[in-house]
Write an enzyme that holds these catalytic residues in place. Sequence first.
Site, PDB file in Angstrom:
ATOM      1  CD  GLU A  76      -3.212  -0.690   0.144  1.00  0.00           C
ATOM      2  OE1 GLU A  76      -3.021  -0.471  -0.781  1.00  0.00           O
ATOM      3  OE2 GLU A  76      -4.017  -1.929   0.730  1.00  0.00           O
ATOM      4  CG  HIS A 158      -8.925  -2.249   2.557  1.00  0.00           C
ATOM      5  ND1 HIS A 158      -8.364  -1.855   1.920  1.00  0.00           N
ATOM      6  CD2 HIS A 158      -7.804  -2.519   3.436  1.00  0.00           C
ATOM      7  CE1 HIS A 158      -6.962  -1.671   2.050  1.00  0.00           C
ATOM      8  NE2 HIS A 158      -6.968  -2.484   2.957  1.00  0.00           N
TER       9      HIS A 158
HETATM   10 ZN   LIG Z   1      -4.875  -3.189   3.993  1.00  0.00          ZN
END
Ligand SMILES: [Zn+2]
Length: 211
Positions: A76, A158
């Site tokens: 990420e 999420h």
């Molecule tokens: Zn995550």
Amino acid sequence: MVDTTAERIALVRVCRKLQAGGFIAATDGNVSCRAGLESFLITPSGKAKGELLPLDMLLVNLDGEVLQGSGRPSSEIRMHTLIYALRGDVGAVVHAHPPMLTAFTLASMPFPAEALPEVYLSFGAVPTAPFATPSTDEVPRSIEALVADHQAILLERHGAVTMGATPHDAFLKLEKLEHAAHTLLYAHLLGKERISPLPPEALHKLDRLIS
Ligand SMILES: [Zn+2]
């Protein structure tokens, strides 16, 4: 190369708190903090965050390229590079999967920050970004319009991302929000069908405290 010892230790402490507090499980989550003007430290991908040591943190430039350390940075990382690019005042970013906050997004319930005065004072609104496929460019795109005006953003189905001056500061924001989410759920279980915001005059008073 700048001395990043203090920042590495701060990241390790937050990773351990995230795992111990149930904000993440297994290899979930990622944490970063600025280290110098042109670089930041970030957790590596695919490792249990609560088990990381200071030297496991990767030093990367503002494009996310590894300058120091072995392994791959968090998948990420583009969410972190976006936040640092847009927010010069942010020194650290925490992303986790807090169960209660994530449940609010699964239930399609906007997080009612305006219901609790201390949450409203700390955060103002807490928006939910639309669903984005984890670890792709969809994630930074989903939060781009929200980053400038918020300290915390929920990610639909999420988790959550919080921003702060330091890793500890960003962690405390996440902890405060998850705690509030528990309180709101208890109110719901006690029979409150819909959690109402504070009345406008009460919110105005709080606004005056902030400004
Ligand atoms: Zn995550």
